[in-house]
Design an enzyme around this catalytic site. Structure first.
Site, PDB file in Angstrom:
ATOM      1  CE  LYS A 144     -13.737 -49.650 131.133  1.00  0.00           C
ATOM      2  NZ  LYS A 144     -12.376 -49.226 130.904  1.00  0.00           N
ATOM      3  NE  ARG A 175      -7.980 -53.931 140.218  1.00  0.00           N
ATOM      4  CZ  ARG A 175      -6.588 -52.825 139.718  1.00  0.00           C
ATOM      5  NH1 ARG A 175      -5.823 -52.689 139.914  1.00  0.00           N
ATOM      6  NH2 ARG A 175      -6.696 -52.354 138.529  1.00  0.00           N
TER       7      ARG A 175
HETATM    8  N1  BES Z   1     -11.526 -54.453 132.289  1.00  0.00           N
HETATM    9  C1  BES Z   1     -10.569 -52.831 132.331  1.00  0.00           C
HETATM   10  C2  BES Z   1      -9.925 -53.636 131.512  1.00  0.00           C
HETATM   11  C3  BES Z   1      -9.175 -52.657 129.940  1.00  0.00           C
HETATM   12  C4  BES Z   1      -9.143 -51.160 129.994  1.00  0.00           C
HETATM   13  C5  BES Z   1      -8.601 -53.062 129.005  1.00  0.00           C
HETATM   14  C6  BES Z   1      -8.853 -50.437 128.654  1.00  0.00           C
HETATM   15  C7  BES Z   1      -8.808 -52.721 127.265  1.00  0.00           C
HETATM   16  C8  BES Z   1      -8.732 -51.571 128.186  1.00  0.00           C
HETATM   17  C9  BES Z   1     -10.506 -52.906 133.769  1.00  0.00           C
HETATM   18  O1  BES Z   1     -11.592 -52.845 134.236  1.00  0.00           O
HETATM   19  C10 BES Z   1     -10.583 -51.789 133.735  1.00  0.00           C
HETATM   20  O2  BES Z   1     -11.338 -50.502 133.670  1.00  0.00           O
HETATM   21  N2  BES Z   1      -9.021 -51.614 134.162  1.00  0.00           N
HETATM   22  C11 BES Z   1      -8.471 -49.856 134.271  1.00  0.00           C
HETATM   23  C12 BES Z   1      -7.215 -49.739 135.664  1.00  0.00           C
HETATM   24  C13 BES Z   1      -7.523 -48.473 136.331  1.00  0.00           C
HETATM   25  C14 BES Z   1      -8.717 -48.159 136.982  1.00  0.00           C
HETATM   26  C15 BES Z   1      -6.245 -48.860 137.362  1.00  0.00           C
HETATM   27  C16 BES Z   1      -7.224 -49.545 133.272  1.00  0.00           C
HETATM   28  O3  BES Z   1      -6.538 -50.543 132.541  1.00  0.00           O
HETATM   29  O4  BES Z   1      -7.698 -49.111 133.020  1.00  0.00           O
HETATM   30 MN    MN Z   2     -12.922 -51.311 134.510  1.00  0.00          MN
END
Ligand code: BES
Ligand code: MN
Ligand code: ZN
Length: 479
Positions: free
Chosen positions: A260, A334
Protein backbone atom coordinates in the site's frame (compact mmCIF):
# COMPACT_ATOMS: atom_id res chain seq x y z
CA UNK A 1 -16.66 4.02 36.03
CA UNK A 2 -19.59 2.55 37.94
CA UNK A 3 -23.04 2.16 36.37
CA UNK A 4 -26.11 1.99 38.62
CA UNK A 5 -29.84 1.61 38.23
CA UNK A 6 -31.90 3.73 40.62
CA UNK A 7 -35.67 3.76 40.84
CA UNK A 8 -36.11 7.49 41.27
CA UNK A 9 -37.58 10.46 39.45
CA UNK A 10 -35.46 13.05 37.62
CA UNK A 11 -36.27 15.63 40.30
CA UNK A 12 -35.48 13.45 43.31
CA UNK A 13 -32.21 11.82 42.17
CA UNK A 14 -29.19 13.20 43.99
CA UNK A 15 -26.19 13.66 41.72
CA UNK A 16 -23.74 16.33 40.58
CA UNK A 17 -25.78 16.54 37.39
CA UNK A 18 -28.96 15.00 36.05
CA UNK A 19 -29.65 14.65 32.32
CA UNK A 20 -33.28 15.22 31.28
CA UNK A 21 -34.88 15.39 27.82
CA UNK A 22 -36.94 17.99 26.06
CA UNK A 23 -38.59 17.43 22.69
CA UNK A 24 -38.80 20.10 19.99
CA UNK A 25 -41.33 22.75 21.01
CA UNK A 26 -41.89 21.04 24.39
CA UNK A 27 -42.41 22.88 27.66
CA UNK A 28 -41.56 20.16 30.21
CA UNK A 29 -39.34 22.28 32.44
CA UNK A 30 -40.65 25.78 31.54
CA UNK A 31 -41.80 26.52 35.08
CA UNK A 32 -38.38 25.78 36.55
CA UNK A 33 -36.38 27.36 33.69
CA UNK A 34 -38.51 30.25 32.32
CA UNK A 35 -35.56 32.34 31.10
CA UNK A 36 -33.96 29.53 29.13
CA UNK A 37 -37.27 28.69 27.44
CA UNK A 38 -38.27 32.29 26.71
CA UNK A 39 -34.86 33.17 25.28
CA UNK A 40 -35.03 30.15 22.98
CA UNK A 41 -31.91 28.68 24.57
CA UNK A 42 -33.89 25.51 25.13
CA UNK A 43 -35.66 24.71 21.87
CA UNK A 44 -35.63 20.91 22.07
CA UNK A 45 -33.59 20.64 18.87
CA UNK A 46 -31.79 17.30 18.65
CA UNK A 47 -28.45 17.23 20.53
CA UNK A 48 -28.83 20.76 21.91
CA UNK A 49 -27.41 20.65 25.43
CA UNK A 50 -28.17 23.33 28.05
CA UNK A 51 -26.46 23.10 31.43
CA UNK A 52 -28.16 24.95 34.29
CA UNK A 53 -27.09 25.16 37.95
CA UNK A 54 -29.33 25.15 41.02
CA UNK A 55 -32.66 24.48 39.36
CA UNK A 56 -35.60 24.77 41.75
CA UNK A 57 -37.29 21.45 42.45
CA UNK A 58 -34.26 19.30 41.48
CA UNK A 59 -32.13 17.53 44.09
CA UNK A 60 -29.19 17.35 41.68
CA UNK A 61 -26.82 20.32 41.65
CA UNK A 62 -27.01 20.76 37.89
CA UNK A 63 -29.56 19.91 35.23
CA UNK A 64 -28.49 19.21 31.66
CA UNK A 65 -31.46 19.61 29.34
CA UNK A 66 -30.85 17.50 26.25
CA UNK A 67 -32.91 18.40 23.18
CA UNK A 68 -34.39 15.18 21.79
CA UNK A 69 -35.80 16.57 18.53
CA UNK A 70 -39.07 15.43 16.99
CA UNK A 71 -40.74 13.00 19.41
CA UNK A 72 -41.47 10.42 16.69
CA UNK A 73 -37.84 10.33 15.58
CA UNK A 74 -36.28 9.20 18.85
CA UNK A 75 -35.45 5.51 18.31
CA UNK A 76 -32.96 3.66 20.57
CA UNK A 77 -30.05 4.50 18.22
CA UNK A 78 -30.74 8.23 18.45
CA UNK A 79 -31.32 8.04 22.18
CA UNK A 80 -27.90 6.36 22.61
CA UNK A 81 -26.28 9.15 20.58
CA UNK A 82 -28.12 11.79 22.58
CA UNK A 83 -27.16 10.35 25.98
CA UNK A 84 -23.56 9.70 24.92
CA UNK A 85 -23.27 13.28 23.67
CA UNK A 86 -24.74 14.55 26.96
CA UNK A 87 -22.26 12.54 29.04
CA UNK A 88 -19.38 13.71 26.89
CA UNK A 89 -20.35 17.38 27.33
CA UNK A 90 -20.24 16.83 31.10
CA UNK A 91 -16.83 15.16 31.21
CA UNK A 92 -13.69 16.93 32.36
CA UNK A 93 -15.69 19.45 34.41
CA UNK A 94 -15.02 17.80 37.77
CA UNK A 95 -18.53 16.33 37.78
CA UNK A 96 -18.29 12.96 39.53
CA UNK A 97 -21.80 11.55 39.54
CA UNK A 98 -24.20 11.92 36.61
CA UNK A 99 -27.76 10.63 36.57
CA UNK A 100 -29.72 10.03 33.36
CA UNK A 101 -33.50 10.14 33.79
CA UNK A 102 -35.34 7.88 31.33
CA UNK A 103 -38.74 6.26 30.87
CA UNK A 104 -39.51 2.87 29.31
CA UNK A 105 -37.56 -0.42 29.27
CA UNK A 106 -36.12 0.16 25.79
CA UNK A 107 -34.88 3.56 26.95
CA UNK A 108 -33.27 1.96 30.00
CA UNK A 109 -31.29 -0.46 27.80
CA UNK A 110 -30.17 2.35 25.50
CA UNK A 111 -29.21 4.55 28.45
CA UNK A 112 -27.25 1.78 30.19
CA UNK A 113 -25.33 0.99 26.98
CA UNK A 114 -24.61 4.67 26.35
CA UNK A 115 -23.60 5.10 29.98
CA UNK A 116 -20.89 2.47 29.55
CA UNK A 117 -19.58 3.36 26.08
CA UNK A 118 -19.83 7.18 26.03
CA UNK A 119 -16.79 7.96 28.12
CA UNK A 120 -14.41 5.44 26.53
CA UNK A 121 -11.22 7.07 25.22
CA UNK A 122 -8.44 5.68 23.03
CA UNK A 123 -5.79 6.93 25.45
CA UNK A 124 -4.66 3.72 27.14
CA UNK A 125 -1.04 4.35 26.14
CA UNK A 126 -0.93 8.07 26.90
CA UNK A 127 1.16 8.82 29.96
CA UNK A 128 0.43 12.55 30.18
CA UNK A 129 -2.57 14.86 29.87
CA UNK A 130 -5.09 12.60 31.61
CA UNK A 131 -6.78 13.95 34.73
CA UNK A 132 -8.44 11.08 36.60
CA UNK A 133 -9.59 13.50 39.32
CA UNK A 134 -11.90 15.19 36.85
CA UNK A 135 -13.37 11.99 35.44
CA UNK A 136 -17.03 11.02 35.80
CA UNK A 137 -16.99 8.14 38.28
CA UNK A 138 -20.63 7.10 38.51
CA UNK A 139 -23.46 7.08 35.98
CA UNK A 140 -26.89 6.35 37.45
CA UNK A 141 -29.80 5.45 35.24
CA UNK A 142 -32.83 6.88 37.01
CA UNK A 143 -36.22 5.32 36.23
CA UNK A 144 -39.36 6.34 38.05
CA UNK A 145 -41.09 2.97 37.68
CA UNK A 146 -41.32 -0.37 39.43
CA UNK A 147 -41.81 -2.27 36.14
CA UNK A 148 -40.19 -5.72 36.47
CA UNK A 149 -38.73 -5.74 32.92
CA UNK A 150 -36.47 -2.83 33.73
CA UNK A 151 -33.78 -4.87 35.49
CA UNK A 152 -33.33 -7.09 32.41
CA UNK A 153 -33.27 -4.09 30.07
CA UNK A 154 -30.63 -2.41 32.22
CA UNK A 155 -28.56 -5.59 32.28
CA UNK A 156 -28.78 -6.01 28.49
CA UNK A 157 -27.57 -2.46 27.89
CA UNK A 158 -24.82 -2.74 30.47
CA UNK A 159 -23.55 -6.07 29.08
CA UNK A 160 -23.55 -4.92 25.45
CA UNK A 161 -21.85 -1.65 26.39
CA UNK A 162 -19.17 -3.49 28.35
CA UNK A 163 -18.57 -5.88 25.45
CA UNK A 164 -18.31 -2.94 23.03
CA UNK A 165 -15.59 -1.48 25.23
CA UNK A 166 -13.78 -4.84 25.33
CA UNK A 167 -13.81 -4.85 21.54
CA UNK A 168 -12.62 -1.25 21.38
CA UNK A 169 -9.86 -1.90 23.94
CA UNK A 170 -8.57 -4.71 21.74
CA UNK A 171 -9.03 -2.90 18.43
CA UNK A 172 -7.29 0.27 19.55
CA UNK A 173 -4.06 -1.51 20.44
CA UNK A 174 -1.26 -0.66 18.03
CA UNK A 175 -0.03 -3.31 15.62
CA UNK A 176 3.36 -3.78 17.30
CA UNK A 177 1.55 -4.82 20.48
CA UNK A 178 -1.58 -6.48 19.08
CA UNK A 179 0.10 -9.20 17.01
CA UNK A 180 -1.88 -12.32 16.09
CA UNK A 181 -0.48 -14.05 19.21
CA UNK A 182 -1.50 -11.10 21.38
CA UNK A 183 -5.00 -11.29 19.92
CA UNK A 184 -5.06 -14.97 20.87
CA UNK A 185 -4.16 -13.95 24.44
CA UNK A 186 -6.99 -11.35 24.48
CA UNK A 187 -9.44 -13.95 23.16
CA UNK A 188 -8.33 -16.46 25.80
CA UNK A 189 -8.86 -13.84 28.51
CA UNK A 190 -12.39 -13.09 27.26
CA UNK A 191 -13.24 -16.80 27.03
CA UNK A 192 -11.84 -17.54 30.50
CA UNK A 193 -13.71 -14.64 32.14
CA UNK A 194 -16.93 -15.68 30.35
CA UNK A 195 -16.50 -19.44 31.03
CA UNK A 196 -16.55 -20.20 27.29
CA UNK A 197 -14.68 -22.97 25.47
CA UNK A 198 -11.85 -21.80 23.26
CA UNK A 199 -9.72 -23.64 20.73
CA UNK A 200 -6.78 -22.05 18.94
CA UNK A 201 -5.35 -23.57 15.79
CA UNK A 202 -1.65 -22.89 15.36
CA UNK A 203 0.32 -22.93 12.13
CA UNK A 204 1.06 -26.68 12.36
CA UNK A 205 -2.60 -27.62 12.73
CA UNK A 206 -3.54 -25.29 9.91
CA UNK A 207 -0.91 -26.99 7.72
CA UNK A 208 -2.26 -30.44 8.60
CA UNK A 209 -5.78 -29.31 7.73
CA UNK A 210 -4.69 -27.65 4.49
CA UNK A 211 -5.54 -24.01 5.07
CA UNK A 212 -3.37 -22.87 2.18
CA UNK A 213 -5.21 -19.58 1.62
CA UNK A 214 -4.78 -18.38 5.20
CA UNK A 215 -1.20 -19.64 5.43
CA UNK A 216 -0.26 -17.94 2.17
CA UNK A 217 -1.18 -14.56 3.63
CA UNK A 218 0.68 -15.27 6.87
CA UNK A 219 3.95 -16.40 5.26
CA UNK A 220 5.35 -12.92 4.66
CA UNK A 221 5.36 -12.11 8.36
CA UNK A 222 7.63 -13.16 11.20
CA UNK A 223 4.52 -13.28 13.40
CA UNK A 224 2.80 -16.68 13.34
CA UNK A 225 -0.92 -16.78 12.41
CA UNK A 226 -3.72 -18.40 14.38
CA UNK A 227 -7.35 -19.36 14.03
CA UNK A 228 -9.40 -18.68 17.15
CA UNK A 229 -12.64 -20.57 17.84
CA UNK A 230 -14.81 -19.60 20.83
CA UNK A 231 -18.01 -21.52 21.50
CA UNK A 232 -21.19 -20.79 23.42
CA UNK A 233 -23.99 -23.33 23.95
CA UNK A 234 -27.36 -22.38 25.42
CA UNK A 235 -28.35 -23.78 28.84
CA UNK A 236 -31.25 -25.63 27.22
CA UNK A 237 -30.81 -26.78 23.62
CA UNK A 238 -33.67 -24.80 22.14
CA UNK A 239 -32.64 -25.16 18.49
CA UNK A 240 -30.10 -27.28 16.62
CA UNK A 241 -28.87 -24.22 14.77
CA UNK A 242 -25.29 -23.07 15.21
CA UNK A 243 -24.62 -19.45 14.34
CA UNK A 244 -21.03 -18.82 13.21
CA UNK A 245 -19.61 -15.32 13.61
CA UNK A 246 -16.54 -15.12 11.38
CA UNK A 247 -14.35 -12.05 11.91
CA UNK A 248 -11.40 -10.86 9.84
CA UNK A 249 -8.44 -10.11 12.10
CA UNK A 250 -5.47 -8.88 10.09
CA UNK A 251 -3.49 -7.20 12.86
CA UNK A 252 -1.71 -5.07 10.27
CA UNK A 253 -2.27 -4.89 6.53
CA UNK A 254 0.70 -3.49 4.63
CA UNK A 255 -0.75 -4.99 1.47
CA UNK A 256 2.12 -7.49 1.28
CA UNK A 257 4.16 -7.46 -1.94
CA UNK A 258 1.31 -5.49 -3.55
CA UNK A 259 2.25 -2.90 -0.96
CA UNK A 260 0.00 0.00 0.00
CA UNK A 261 1.05 3.66 -0.30
CA UNK A 262 2.71 4.89 2.90
CA UNK A 263 0.29 7.77 3.39
CA UNK A 264 -2.40 6.65 5.77
CA UNK A 265 -1.00 3.16 6.07
CA UNK A 266 -1.14 3.39 9.88
CA UNK A 267 -4.92 3.11 9.61
CA UNK A 268 -4.47 -0.52 8.61
CA UNK A 269 -3.99 -1.42 12.26
CA UNK A 270 -7.79 -1.40 12.24
CA UNK A 271 -7.93 -4.39 9.91
CA UNK A 272 -8.76 -6.71 12.83
CA UNK A 273 -11.96 -4.90 13.83
CA UNK A 274 -14.28 -7.62 12.48
CA UNK A 275 -12.47 -10.24 14.57
CA UNK A 276 -12.44 -8.03 17.66
CA UNK A 277 -16.22 -7.53 17.30
CA UNK A 278 -16.79 -11.29 17.04
CA UNK A 279 -14.72 -11.89 20.19
CA UNK A 280 -16.48 -9.09 22.08
CA UNK A 281 -19.88 -10.41 20.97
CA UNK A 282 -19.07 -13.75 22.63
CA UNK A 283 -18.49 -11.95 25.92
CA UNK A 284 -21.99 -10.41 25.74
CA UNK A 285 -23.55 -13.65 24.51
CA UNK A 286 -22.08 -15.60 27.45
CA UNK A 287 -23.87 -13.20 29.83
CA UNK A 288 -27.15 -12.76 28.00
CA UNK A 289 -27.53 -16.47 27.16
CA UNK A 290 -29.51 -16.58 23.90
CA UNK A 291 -31.26 -19.85 22.97
CA UNK A 292 -28.94 -20.69 20.05
CA UNK A 293 -25.39 -22.04 19.89
CA UNK A 294 -22.90 -19.43 18.71
CA UNK A 295 -19.32 -19.77 17.60
CA UNK A 296 -16.79 -17.05 16.88
CA UNK A 297 -14.27 -18.07 14.23
CA UNK A 298 -11.45 -15.54 13.96
CA UNK A 299 -8.55 -16.01 11.54
CA UNK A 300 -5.68 -13.75 12.55
CA UNK A 301 -2.55 -12.89 10.56
CA UNK A 302 -0.24 -10.02 9.78
CA UNK A 303 0.02 -9.15 6.07
CA UNK A 304 3.69 -8.29 5.49
CA UNK A 305 6.03 -8.21 2.49
CA UNK A 306 8.78 -10.34 4.10
CA UNK A 307 11.20 -12.43 2.06
CA UNK A 308 8.92 -15.45 2.36
CA UNK A 309 5.85 -13.45 1.36
CA UNK A 310 3.49 -14.76 -1.27
CA UNK A 311 3.78 -13.20 -4.72
CA UNK A 312 1.28 -12.03 -7.29
CA UNK A 313 0.98 -15.10 -9.51
CA UNK A 314 1.17 -17.63 -6.68
CA UNK A 315 -1.55 -20.27 -6.66
CA UNK A 316 -2.65 -21.62 -3.28
CA UNK A 317 -4.95 -24.51 -2.38
CA UNK A 318 -7.61 -23.50 0.11
CA UNK A 319 -9.13 -25.71 2.82
CA UNK A 320 -12.15 -26.20 0.56
CA UNK A 321 -9.89 -27.76 -2.09
CA UNK A 322 -10.45 -24.86 -4.48
CA UNK A 323 -7.29 -23.36 -5.93
CA UNK A 324 -6.86 -19.58 -5.89
CA UNK A 325 -4.56 -17.46 -8.04
CA UNK A 326 -3.22 -14.53 -6.03
CA UNK A 327 -3.23 -11.52 -8.36
CA UNK A 328 -2.99 -8.96 -5.60
CA UNK A 329 -1.56 -9.78 -2.17
CA UNK A 330 -3.49 -6.83 -0.73
CA UNK A 331 -6.76 -8.69 -1.28
CA UNK A 332 -5.82 -10.83 1.73
CA UNK A 333 -8.97 -10.56 3.85
CA UNK A 334 -11.02 -12.72 1.50
CA UNK A 335 -8.24 -15.34 1.50
CA UNK A 336 -8.17 -15.83 5.26
CA UNK A 337 -11.98 -15.64 5.39
CA UNK A 338 -12.30 -18.32 2.70
CA UNK A 339 -10.51 -20.84 4.93
CA UNK A 340 -12.26 -19.63 8.09
CA UNK A 341 -15.67 -19.99 6.41
CA UNK A 342 -14.86 -23.51 5.20
CA UNK A 343 -13.65 -24.41 8.69
CA UNK A 344 -16.79 -22.93 10.29
CA UNK A 345 -18.90 -25.18 8.06
CA UNK A 346 -16.76 -28.19 9.03
CA UNK A 347 -17.36 -27.34 12.69
CA UNK A 348 -21.10 -27.54 12.08
CA UNK A 349 -22.21 -23.93 11.71
CA UNK A 350 -25.65 -23.90 10.09
CA UNK A 351 -25.72 -20.10 9.61
CA UNK A 352 -22.81 -17.74 8.99
CA UNK A 353 -22.31 -14.04 9.44
CA UNK A 354 -18.89 -12.63 8.67
CA UNK A 355 -17.61 -9.16 9.49
CA UNK A 356 -14.60 -7.71 7.77
CA UNK A 357 -12.91 -4.41 6.99
CA UNK A 358 -12.73 -5.94 3.55
CA UNK A 359 -12.62 -3.22 0.90
CA UNK A 360 -11.90 0.44 0.34
CA UNK A 361 -14.62 0.18 -2.32
CA UNK A 362 -17.39 -0.15 0.27
CA UNK A 363 -16.25 3.16 1.75
CA UNK A 364 -16.49 4.73 -1.72
CA UNK A 365 -20.01 3.30 -2.09
CA UNK A 366 -21.51 4.01 1.35
CA UNK A 367 -19.12 6.35 3.11
CA UNK A 368 -19.04 6.03 6.88
CA UNK A 369 -22.82 6.02 7.28
CA UNK A 370 -23.50 2.31 6.85
CA UNK A 371 -21.88 -1.10 6.56
CA UNK A 372 -22.53 -2.97 3.30
CA UNK A 373 -24.24 -6.34 3.64
CA UNK A 374 -24.39 -9.19 1.17
CA UNK A 375 -26.33 -12.42 1.41
CA UNK A 376 -27.22 -15.66 -0.35
CA UNK A 377 -30.49 -15.99 1.60
CA UNK A 378 -33.19 -13.31 1.70
CA UNK A 379 -35.09 -14.82 4.65
CA UNK A 380 -31.95 -14.78 6.79
CA UNK A 381 -31.27 -11.24 5.62
CA UNK A 382 -34.63 -9.97 6.87
CA UNK A 383 -34.03 -11.44 10.35
CA UNK A 384 -30.56 -9.95 10.28
CA UNK A 385 -31.72 -6.49 9.17
CA UNK A 386 -34.30 -6.41 12.00
CA UNK A 387 -31.52 -7.27 14.48
CA UNK A 388 -29.26 -4.53 13.08
CA UNK A 389 -32.06 -1.96 13.27
CA UNK A 390 -32.74 -2.87 16.88
CA UNK A 391 -29.01 -2.52 17.56
CA UNK A 392 -28.93 0.92 15.95
CA UNK A 393 -26.19 -0.11 13.50
CA UNK A 394 -26.94 1.07 9.95
CA UNK A 395 -26.57 -1.59 7.27
CA UNK A 396 -27.26 -1.42 3.54
CA UNK A 397 -28.08 -4.42 1.35
CA UNK A 398 -25.71 -4.69 -1.63
CA UNK A 399 -26.07 -6.95 -4.70
CA UNK A 400 -24.37 -10.20 -5.73
CA UNK A 401 -25.12 -10.21 -9.46
CA UNK A 402 -23.71 -13.03 -11.60
CA UNK A 403 -21.61 -10.47 -13.48
CA UNK A 404 -19.32 -10.15 -10.49
CA UNK A 405 -18.46 -13.84 -10.74
CA UNK A 406 -17.40 -13.38 -14.36
CA UNK A 407 -14.64 -11.11 -13.09
CA UNK A 408 -13.21 -13.78 -10.78
CA UNK A 409 -12.92 -16.46 -13.47
CA UNK A 410 -9.37 -17.64 -13.86
CA UNK A 411 -7.42 -19.68 -16.43
CA UNK A 412 -4.71 -21.06 -14.15
CA UNK A 413 -6.74 -21.80 -11.00
CA UNK A 414 -10.37 -22.26 -9.94
CA UNK A 415 -10.76 -18.62 -8.97
CA UNK A 416 -8.64 -15.46 -8.78
CA UNK A 417 -8.56 -13.17 -5.75
CA UNK A 418 -9.48 -9.85 -7.41
CA UNK A 419 -11.86 -8.61 -10.06
CA UNK A 420 -11.57 -5.53 -12.25
CA UNK A 421 -11.27 -1.98 -11.00
CA UNK A 422 -15.01 -1.38 -10.49
CA UNK A 423 -17.46 -2.79 -7.95
CA UNK A 424 -14.63 -3.96 -5.70
CA UNK A 425 -16.81 -4.52 -2.62
CA UNK A 426 -19.16 -6.70 -4.70
CA UNK A 427 -16.44 -8.85 -6.26
CA UNK A 428 -14.90 -9.34 -2.80
CA UNK A 429 -18.26 -10.51 -1.46
CA UNK A 430 -18.75 -12.73 -4.51
CA UNK A 431 -15.37 -14.34 -3.83
CA UNK A 432 -16.51 -15.23 -0.29
CA UNK A 433 -19.82 -16.59 -1.59
CA UNK A 434 -17.92 -19.20 -3.60
CA UNK A 435 -16.67 -20.69 -0.32
CA UNK A 436 -19.96 -20.44 1.56
CA UNK A 437 -22.03 -22.71 -0.69
CA UNK A 438 -25.67 -23.12 0.38
CA UNK A 439 -25.27 -22.27 4.07
CA UNK A 440 -27.39 -19.18 4.87
CA UNK A 441 -24.82 -16.42 5.04
CA UNK A 442 -24.42 -12.71 5.49
CA UNK A 443 -21.25 -10.75 4.81
CA UNK A 444 -20.77 -7.40 6.54
CA UNK A 445 -18.17 -5.12 4.97
CA UNK A 446 -17.52 -2.74 7.86
CA UNK A 447 -14.47 -0.98 6.37
CA UNK A 448 -16.29 2.37 6.60
CA UNK A 449 -17.94 1.92 9.99
CA UNK A 450 -15.55 0.04 12.28
CA UNK A 451 -13.41 3.12 12.95
CA UNK A 452 -14.22 6.77 13.54
CA UNK A 453 -11.52 8.90 11.90
CA UNK A 454 -12.51 12.09 13.73
CA UNK A 455 -14.11 12.38 17.15
CA UNK A 456 -17.84 13.13 17.18
CA UNK A 457 -19.73 14.84 20.01
CA UNK A 458 -21.10 11.44 21.04
CA UNK A 459 -18.04 9.28 20.45
CA UNK A 460 -14.25 9.32 20.73
CA UNK A 461 -12.05 8.83 17.70
CA UNK A 462 -11.09 5.22 17.07
CA UNK A 463 -12.83 1.83 17.02
CA UNK A 464 -16.65 1.84 17.19
CA UNK A 465 -17.22 -1.84 18.00
CA UNK A 466 -19.49 -2.24 14.94
CA UNK A 467 -21.06 -4.78 14.24
CA UNK A 468 -20.96 -6.29 17.75
CA UNK A 469 -24.47 -5.12 18.75
CA UNK A 470 -25.98 -6.63 15.62
CA UNK A 471 -24.22 -9.94 16.31
CA UNK A 472 -25.62 -10.03 19.84
CA UNK A 473 -29.14 -8.95 18.86
CA UNK A 474 -29.20 -11.53 16.07
CA UNK A 475 -28.38 -14.30 18.56
CA UNK A 476 -30.92 -12.96 21.09
CA UNK A 477 -33.67 -12.78 18.45
CA UNK A 478 -33.05 -16.34 17.19
CA UNK A 479 -36.20 -18.43 16.63
N1 BES B 1 -8.06 -3.97 4.62
C1 BES B 1 -8.21 -3.58 3.28
C2 BES B 1 -9.51 -2.82 3.05
C3 BES B 1 -9.42 -1.33 3.09
C4 BES B 1 -8.66 -0.63 2.14
C5 BES B 1 -10.14 -0.60 4.00
C6 BES B 1 -8.60 0.73 2.16
C7 BES B 1 -10.10 0.78 4.02
C8 BES B 1 -9.33 1.44 3.09
C9 BES B 1 -8.21 -4.78 2.36
O1 BES B 1 -7.41 -5.82 2.76
C10 BES B 1 -7.67 -4.30 1.05
O2 BES B 1 -6.53 -3.95 1.00
N2 BES B 1 -8.52 -4.31 0.02
C11 BES B 1 -8.14 -3.84 -1.27
C12 BES B 1 -8.61 -4.84 -2.29
C13 BES B 1 -8.05 -4.64 -3.65
C14 BES B 1 -6.57 -4.96 -3.67
C15 BES B 1 -8.79 -5.49 -4.63
C16 BES B 1 -8.78 -2.48 -1.49
O3 BES B 1 -9.94 -2.30 -1.10
O4 BES B 1 -8.11 -1.60 -2.00
MN1 MN C 1 -5.40 -5.59 2.05
ZN1 ZN D 1 -7.04 -5.97 4.77
Amino acid sequence: MELKLVRQSAASVEADAVIVFEAEGGKSFATALPVQYESGEISGKFAEYTLVHNVAGFAARRVLVAGSGKPEGLDPAKLKKLISGALRTLKGKGIRHVAVAVGSGAQVAAAAEAGVVALWEPDQLKTTGKDPDKAIRTVSIAVDSSDAGIDAAFEKGRVIGTALNTTRDIAVEPPNILTPMALVARARAVAAASLLEIDVLDQDRMRQLGMGALLGVAQGSAEPPALIVIRYDPPTGATKDVLGLVGKAVTFDTGGISIKPSEGMEKMKYDMCGGAAAIGAMQAIASLKPGVSVMAIVPTVENMPGSKAQRPGDIVTSLSGKTIEILNTDAEGRLILADAITYAKQLGCTHLVDAATLTGAIVVALGHAASGVYTNNDAFLSTFMAASKDAGEQMWHMPLFDEYMEQLKCVYADIQNIGSRWGGACTAAMFLKEFVGDTPWIHIDCAGTAWLDDAKPHMAKGPTGIPLSTFVNLALSWK
